[in-house]
Write an enzyme that holds these catalytic residues in place. Structure first.
Site, mmCIF file in Angstrom:
data_model
loop_
_atom_site.group_PDB
_atom_site.id
_atom_site.type_symbol
_atom_site.label_atom_id
_atom_site.label_comp_id
_atom_site.label_asym_id
_atom_site.label_seq_id
_atom_site.Cartn_x
_atom_site.Cartn_y
_atom_site.Cartn_z
ATOM 1 N N CYS A 145 0.939 -1.263 -0.222
ATOM 2 C CA CYS A 145 0.031 0.100 -0.132
ATOM 3 C C CYS A 145 0.782 1.142 -0.127
ATOM 4 O O CYS A 145 1.293 1.598 1.075
ATOM 5 C CB CYS A 145 -1.040 -0.002 1.399
ATOM 6 S SG CYS A 145 -1.956 1.626 1.623
ATOM 7 N N CYS A 187 -0.183 3.825 2.351
ATOM 8 C CA CYS A 187 0.221 3.798 3.689
ATOM 9 C C CYS A 187 1.715 3.747 3.936
ATOM 10 O O CYS A 187 2.081 4.489 4.911
ATOM 11 C CB CYS A 187 -0.266 2.496 4.385
ATOM 12 S SG CYS A 187 -2.031 2.062 3.963
ATOM 13 N N ASP A 188 2.464 3.287 2.906
ATOM 14 C CA ASP A 188 3.765 2.945 3.347
ATOM 15 C C ASP A 188 4.762 3.726 2.557
ATOM 16 O O ASP A 188 6.198 3.808 2.757
ATOM 17 C CB ASP A 188 4.165 1.595 3.170
ATOM 18 C CG ASP A 188 3.434 0.737 4.023
ATOM 19 O OD1 ASP A 188 3.343 1.119 5.362
ATOM 20 O OD2 ASP A 188 3.031 -0.595 3.710
#
Length: 184
Positions: A11, A14-15
């Site tokens: 992701c 997210c990351d």
């Protein structure tokens, strides 16, 4: 699996910030992979897009946007055969599918973006599915069959994120409760 969360990611939303100024690979040349590479190109020092096929399958508008970045390299007709590292991702092994030769590249992270396949096969003859196999729902998580509700990544709701799926699950539960209450 042993390096998941330690350089192996799924992701970019997210990351991606964890890879600012680093060297990362993205596996997949469809819309998911190209979108991830675009997100990463904004923060990473280098982005390597690895595509199994001999061409990208993403929409032209995304490919055009990706090619505007000077820190992105694309490898067509390649596959990742190994992700290595002791405590974190340190390298990937690539196979050139035209020569079948393997080689290693140092890498700080790798994003697996080979697309999503909804787990909806059990429902294909029960509720309406779209062309991607996602269960079609409305804004109250109702399917094409009264009394059947669906939520999460298996549905046509955009942005496949845990938090969105959890919220959709709450909506589906409330809608189902309301449906049962109104049946009397």
């Amino acid at each position: 699996e042993s390096l998941r969360g330690r350089g192996v990611a799924y992701c970019t939303t997210c990351d991606a910030p964890f890879f600012a100024g680093k060297r990362v690979a993205v596996v997949g040349g469809g819309n998911s992979g190209v979108e991830a590479a675009i997100d990463l190109a904004r923060v990473a020092a280098e982005v390597l897009l690895v595509q199994f096929l001999d061409r990208l399958t993403a929409d032209r508008v995304l490919v055009d946007r990706l090619t505007a970045f000077s820190n992105v390299k694309m490898l067509m007709n390649h596959e990742v055969t190994r992700i290595s590292g002791s405590d974190r991702v340190e390298a990937i092994t690539l196979r050139d599918r035209s020569t079948m030769k393997d080689y290693d590249l140092p890498m700080d992270g790798i994003f697996i973006e080979i697309g999503l396949v909804p787990n909806s096969a059990a429902f294909k003859d029960i509720v309406a599915l779209n062309s991607e196999g996602e269960i079609m729902v409305d804004c109250a998580c109702r399917t094409s069959v009264p009394g059947i509700f669906a939520a999460g990544d298996v549905t046509n709701v955009p942005f496949k994120q845990i938090i969105i799926a959890a919220g959709e699950g709450a909506k589906a539960a409330l809608s189902a409760c309301q449906y049962v209450m109104n049946r009397n």
